[in-house]
Design a protein around this motif. Structure first.
Motif, short mmCIF file in Angstrom:
data_model
loop_
_atom_site.label_atom_id
_atom_site.label_comp_id
_atom_site.label_asym_id
_atom_site.label_seq_id
_atom_site.Cartn_x
_atom_site.Cartn_y
_atom_site.Cartn_z
N GLU A 59 0.83 -1.16 -0.14
CA GLU A 59 0.22 -0.03 0.09
C GLU A 59 0.74 1.28 0.06
O GLU A 59 0.63 2.31 -0.67
CB GLU A 59 -0.83 0.20 1.14
CG GLU A 59 -1.74 1.12 1.23
CD GLU A 59 -2.76 1.21 2.57
OE1 GLU A 59 -3.11 2.31 3.11
OE2 GLU A 59 -3.17 0.04 2.84
N ASP A 60 1.77 1.22 1.07
CA ASP A 60 2.82 2.23 0.93
C ASP A 60 3.50 2.67 -0.28
O ASP A 60 3.68 3.62 -0.93
CB ASP A 60 3.64 2.41 2.08
CG ASP A 60 3.05 2.82 3.52
OD1 ASP A 60 1.91 3.16 3.60
OD2 ASP A 60 3.86 2.69 4.46
N ARG A 61 4.08 1.55 -1.01
CA ARG A 61 4.86 1.59 -2.50
C ARG A 61 3.73 2.06 -3.29
O ARG A 61 4.01 2.92 -4.14
CB ARG A 61 4.99 0.10 -2.82
CG ARG A 61 6.33 -0.36 -1.93
CD ARG A 61 6.73 -1.70 -2.40
NE ARG A 61 7.73 -2.11 -1.47
CZ ARG A 61 8.91 -2.19 -1.86
NH1 ARG A 61 9.44 -1.91 -3.06
NH2 ARG A 61 9.85 -2.98 -0.92
N HIS A 62 2.57 1.86 -3.39
CA HIS A 62 1.49 2.08 -4.46
C HIS A 62 1.07 3.72 -4.10
O HIS A 62 1.26 4.34 -5.25
CB HIS A 62 0.23 1.58 -4.24
CG HIS A 62 -0.81 1.73 -5.20
ND1 HIS A 62 -0.93 1.59 -6.34
CD2 HIS A 62 -1.85 2.71 -5.06
CE1 HIS A 62 -2.04 2.19 -7.10
NE2 HIS A 62 -2.43 2.87 -6.39
N THR A 63 1.11 4.17 -2.70
CA THR A 63 0.85 5.63 -2.57
C THR A 63 2.04 6.30 -3.09
O THR A 63 1.91 7.31 -3.67
CB THR A 63 0.88 5.80 -0.98
OG1 THR A 63 -0.39 5.13 -0.64
CG2 THR A 63 0.71 7.35 -0.79
N ASN A 64 3.28 5.93 -2.87
CA ASN A 64 4.57 6.60 -3.12
C ASN A 64 4.68 6.78 -4.71
O ASN A 64 4.83 7.75 -5.25
CB ASN A 64 5.88 5.79 -2.99
CG ASN A 64 7.21 6.41 -3.12
OD1 ASN A 64 7.31 7.63 -2.84
ND2 ASN A 64 8.08 5.85 -3.59
N VAL A 65 4.37 5.79 -5.64
CA VAL A 65 4.31 5.67 -7.18
C VAL A 65 3.31 6.72 -7.40
O VAL A 65 3.34 7.37 -8.28
CB VAL A 65 4.16 4.17 -7.78
CG1 VAL A 65 3.82 4.29 -8.99
CG2 VAL A 65 5.35 3.50 -7.29
N ALA A 66 2.08 6.66 -6.95
CA ALA A 66 0.93 7.56 -7.21
C ALA A 66 1.45 9.15 -7.23
O ALA A 66 1.15 10.00 -7.86
CB ALA A 66 -0.36 7.34 -6.29
N ARG A 67 2.12 9.14 -5.88
CA ARG A 67 2.25 10.70 -5.71
C ARG A 67 3.48 11.13 -6.69
O ARG A 67 3.32 12.21 -7.37
CB ARG A 67 3.06 10.76 -4.10
CG ARG A 67 2.18 10.72 -2.96
CD ARG A 67 2.74 10.85 -1.86
NE ARG A 67 1.78 10.56 -0.52
CZ ARG A 67 2.03 10.63 0.45
NH1 ARG A 67 3.43 10.54 0.71
NH2 ARG A 67 1.17 10.10 1.51
#
Length: 181
Positions: A59-67
């Protein structure tokens, strides 16, 4: 630089120590010399400033990529060539960034820096493979955490079989072919 320069996001995905950042900075220098507006969104810098506090869960990796994808799209929409050397280990995260760019009619290219894990672990630029082998860290992408390689990237670079300059030249050729350089 012309006022109407076309921007684009060029996402370089691959394992840690694959050569993503080195290739991005080599290409950025060449593009700047040619008069292009260029930014490199380095994954380590983004983690420190834009994504501080995020861990390495899916989830945190996805958030990072989205940002990162959001910032890249904003810059690209304003005529900047945005080089993004970021692992982005999950295909669905990268696809989400691609879709956002498509929705905004902004060019997005995916480049797979396809360096085998055996080569990356020898390069071990940040000492991550050694720390993982010693049991000091876990969740290293491509070793004990998944990496979903792109099935059909716009370009695949075998950085272990060519120089940094050759890798950057191959990427420059793609940009030229697409009318971006």
């Amino acid at each position: 630089m012309s006022v109407t320069e076309t921007g684009a996001t060029i996402w370089l995905t691959g394992l840690p120590s694959a050569g993503k950042t080195t290739i991005a900075y080599e290409l950025a220098g060449r593009l700047r010399t040619e008069g292009h507006r260029v930014e490199v969104l380095d994954g380590d810098e983004i983690r420190e400033f834009l994504s501080a506090g995020l861990g390495f869960s899916r989830e945190d990796r996805h958030t990072n990529v989205a940002r990162i994808g959001f910032v890249a799209e904003l810059l690209a929409a304003n005529g900047v060539k945005v080089l993004v050397p970021v692992i982005a280990p999950f295909a669905d995260s990268r696809e989400s960034v691609r879709k956002r760019h498509a929705t905004e009619s902004t060019t997005y290219l995916e480049v797979h820096v396809a360096t085998p894990v055996e080569v990356c672990s020898v390069r071990d630029v940040k000492g991550l493979y050694a720390k993982q082998a010693a049991g000091e860290i876990s969740g290293l992408t491509g070793v004990d955490d998944p990496y979903e390689a792109p099935e059909s990237p716009d370009l695949r670079i075998e950085s272990h079989q060519q120089t940094v300059q050759e890798s950057a030249a191959a990427l420059h050729a793609l940009l030229t072919e697409r009318g971006l350089a």
